[in-house]
Design a protein around this motif. Sequence first.
Motif, PDB file in Angstrom:
ATOM      1  N   UNK A  73     -27.866  18.253 -13.529  1.00  0.00           N
ATOM      2  CA  UNK A  73     -27.392  17.628 -12.294  1.00  0.00           C
ATOM      3  C   UNK A  73     -26.570  16.383 -12.622  1.00  0.00           C
ATOM      4  N   UNK A  74     -25.730  15.992 -11.659  1.00  0.00           N
ATOM      5  CA  UNK A  74     -24.971  14.769 -11.886  1.00  0.00           C
ATOM      6  C   UNK A  74     -24.148  14.363 -10.688  1.00  0.00           C
ATOM      7  N   UNK A  75     -23.958  13.068 -10.520  1.00  0.00           N
ATOM      8  CA  UNK A  75     -23.075  12.530  -9.488  1.00  0.00           C
ATOM      9  C   UNK A  75     -22.697  11.107  -9.885  1.00  0.00           C
ATOM     10  N   UNK A  76     -21.497  10.704  -9.507  1.00  0.00           N
ATOM     11  CA  UNK A  76     -20.976   9.383  -9.841  1.00  0.00           C
ATOM     12  C   UNK A  76     -20.635   8.624  -8.564  1.00  0.00           C
ATOM     13  N   UNK A  77     -21.074   7.362  -8.498  1.00  0.00           N
ATOM     14  CA  UNK A  77     -20.755   6.468  -7.381  1.00  0.00           C
ATOM     15  C   UNK A  77     -19.850   5.352  -7.896  1.00  0.00           C
ATOM     16  N   UNK A  78     -18.809   5.027  -7.132  1.00  0.00           N
ATOM     17  CA  UNK A  78     -17.940   3.892  -7.447  1.00  0.00           C
ATOM     18  C   UNK A  78     -18.061   2.889  -6.304  1.00  0.00           C
ATOM     19  N   UNK A  79     -18.344   1.642  -6.633  1.00  0.00           N
ATOM     20  CA  UNK A  79     -18.565   0.607  -5.617  1.00  0.00           C
ATOM     21  C   UNK A  79     -17.812  -0.660  -6.011  1.00  0.00           C
ATOM     22  N   UNK A  80     -17.450  -1.465  -5.010  1.00  0.00           N
ATOM     23  CA  UNK A  80     -16.847  -2.766  -5.278  1.00  0.00           C
ATOM     24  C   UNK A  80     -17.889  -3.756  -5.781  1.00  0.00           C
ATOM     25  N   UNK A  81     -17.435  -4.927  -6.115  1.00  0.00           N
ATOM     26  CA  UNK A  81     -18.295  -5.994  -6.636  1.00  0.00           C
ATOM     27  C   UNK A  81     -19.589  -6.112  -5.818  1.00  0.00           C
ATOM     28  N   UNK A 125     -19.812  15.600  -8.819  1.00  0.00           N
ATOM     29  CA  UNK A 125     -19.436  14.995  -7.533  1.00  0.00           C
ATOM     30  C   UNK A 125     -19.267  13.482  -7.642  1.00  0.00           C
ATOM     31  N   UNK A 126     -18.258  12.977  -6.923  1.00  0.00           N
ATOM     32  CA  UNK A 126     -17.968  11.544  -6.933  1.00  0.00           C
ATOM     33  C   UNK A 126     -18.043  11.010  -5.513  1.00  0.00           C
ATOM     34  N   UNK A 127     -18.600   9.825  -5.370  1.00  0.00           N
ATOM     35  CA  UNK A 127     -18.789   9.201  -4.059  1.00  0.00           C
ATOM     36  C   UNK A 127     -18.251   7.771  -4.118  1.00  0.00           C
ATOM     37  N   UNK A 128     -17.350   7.429  -3.209  1.00  0.00           N
ATOM     38  CA  UNK A 128     -16.886   6.048  -3.077  1.00  0.00           C
ATOM     39  C   UNK A 128     -17.818   5.318  -2.130  1.00  0.00           C
ATOM     40  N   UNK A 129     -18.463   4.279  -2.619  1.00  0.00           N
ATOM     41  CA  UNK A 129     -19.333   3.427  -1.787  1.00  0.00           C
ATOM     42  C   UNK A 129     -18.493   2.234  -1.343  1.00  0.00           C
ATOM     43  N   UNK A 130     -17.879   2.358  -0.172  1.00  0.00           N
ATOM     44  CA  UNK A 130     -16.886   1.395   0.291  1.00  0.00           C
ATOM     45  C   UNK A 130     -17.618   0.246   0.989  1.00  0.00           C
ATOM     46  N   UNK A 131     -17.815  -0.825   0.244  1.00  0.00           N
ATOM     47  CA  UNK A 131     -18.650  -1.929   0.717  1.00  0.00           C
ATOM     48  C   UNK A 131     -17.855  -3.072   1.323  1.00  0.00           C
ATOM     49  N   UNK A 132     -16.602  -2.798   1.690  1.00  0.00           N
ATOM     50  CA  UNK A 132     -15.764  -3.814   2.307  1.00  0.00           C
ATOM     51  C   UNK A 132     -14.350  -3.286   2.450  1.00  0.00           C
ATOM     52  N   UNK A 133     -13.395  -4.192   2.629  1.00  0.00           N
ATOM     53  CA  UNK A 133     -12.005  -3.784   2.829  1.00  0.00           C
ATOM     54  C   UNK A 133     -11.543  -2.851   1.712  1.00  0.00           C
ATOM     55  N   UNK A 134     -10.723  -1.893   2.114  1.00  0.00           N
ATOM     56  CA  UNK A 134     -10.267  -0.855   1.189  1.00  0.00           C
ATOM     57  C   UNK A 134      -8.777  -0.651   1.440  1.00  0.00           C
ATOM     58  N   UNK A 135      -7.950  -1.373   0.683  1.00  0.00           N
ATOM     59  CA  UNK A 135      -6.521  -1.407   0.965  1.00  0.00           C
ATOM     60  C   UNK A 135      -5.698  -0.669  -0.089  1.00  0.00           C
ATOM     61  N   UNK A 224     -27.076   4.687   0.651  1.00  0.00           N
ATOM     62  CA  UNK A 224     -26.591   5.888   1.335  1.00  0.00           C
ATOM     63  C   UNK A 224     -25.785   6.757   0.380  1.00  0.00           C
ATOM     64  N   UNK A 225     -24.971   6.129  -0.461  1.00  0.00           N
ATOM     65  CA  UNK A 225     -24.196   6.886  -1.441  1.00  0.00           C
ATOM     66  C   UNK A 225     -25.124   7.635  -2.399  1.00  0.00           C
ATOM     67  N   UNK A 226     -26.238   7.000  -2.780  1.00  0.00           N
ATOM     68  CA  UNK A 226     -27.203   7.678  -3.650  1.00  0.00           C
ATOM     69  C   UNK A 226     -27.862   8.847  -2.923  1.00  0.00           C
ATOM     70  N   UNK A 227     -28.100   8.679  -1.621  1.00  0.00           N
ATOM     71  CA  UNK A 227     -28.664   9.776  -0.839  1.00  0.00           C
ATOM     72  C   UNK A 227     -27.694  10.962  -0.827  1.00  0.00           C
TER      73      UNK A 227
END
Length: 276
Positions: A73-81, A125-135, A224-227
Amino acid sequence: MSYPLRFPTEKPLVTLTHPTASIWIIELHNGPDSRLSTALINDGLQPALDAVERDWRNGWRAARAAKNKTGGKGALIIVGNRGQDKFFSNGLDFDSLSKDPHYSLNFFPHVYNPLMRRLITFPIPTIAAINGHCFAGAMMLSLCCDYRVITDGGKRNVWMCMNEIHLGAGFPQSFTSLIRAKIPDARTHRKVILEGHRFSPSEALEAGLVDHTVNGDTEAVIAKAQQVADTVSSLCIPGSWGISKRELYRDVIEASTKDTVIANVPADDAVAKAKL
C-alpha cells in the motif's frame, strides 16, 4: 531509511516524514508561503519524490516476493508549511527565478514540467493538503495530485487562483493542458484562465477543483488528507496506478514536452504592431 528526511540537507526546503506504514508526507517550507523556486523543485521536491518512490517500491517488491496480497500500500500527501495556516504555496518565486537570465527559456521545459510529469504519473495516490492560499504554479502543483483537500476558510480567507491574466503573463502549454484534463467544464476554464477568478473553498469544491473541504487548521487538513490516503492506498497494490495515469494524462505529458518560450505581452504586441 530513517525519517524525517530533509532536502537539501543544508538549509532544507522540504521535509519528508513517514507517519504510517503506507503514508508519506512532503512538507514545503521555502519560507512561510512556500514559493516554488528552481532550488525547491530540483533540490527539494524531486529528491523527496525519489525517496518516497524508492521506499514504496522496496516494500511493494518485498510484499510480492512474500506473496503478501495486502502488502505494498502507499499514498503521498503534499502540504504547505505546517507552522502556519495561511499558505499552501504562493506560487512561483519570481524574485529568485528572475535572477536567471535564461529563465524564460529553461524554467518550464527543464524544471517545472518535469515535476508535473513526475507527479501526474506517480505510482501511488497523491493528495494535496491545501492548508491555505493556493496561487498560480501552486494551483498547478495541486492539480497534478490525484486528490485535493482544502481548509474551508472558516479561520481566514483562503483562495485558489490562477492570477496570470491580472499580471499580463501567458500560460505555458503544460498548464492549459493540465487544466483541460483535470477540470471538465469549459465555463470553469474561462473563470480560471481568462478571468483569474479567486475561488473560495466552497466554490472550488462546487467547480470540482477540490474533493473535500475541512473545518480547521493545517493539522485538520492533514488529518483529512490521511483519511483519504487510507481509503485509496490499497489501489496501488497491483502496481499499475502510475501506468494507468500515464495513459489517462498522455495529452498533458505530451504537451509538457513542447513548451519553449511562453508568449508575453510585449512580444505579442510587437507582432501585432508589425502587422497593423
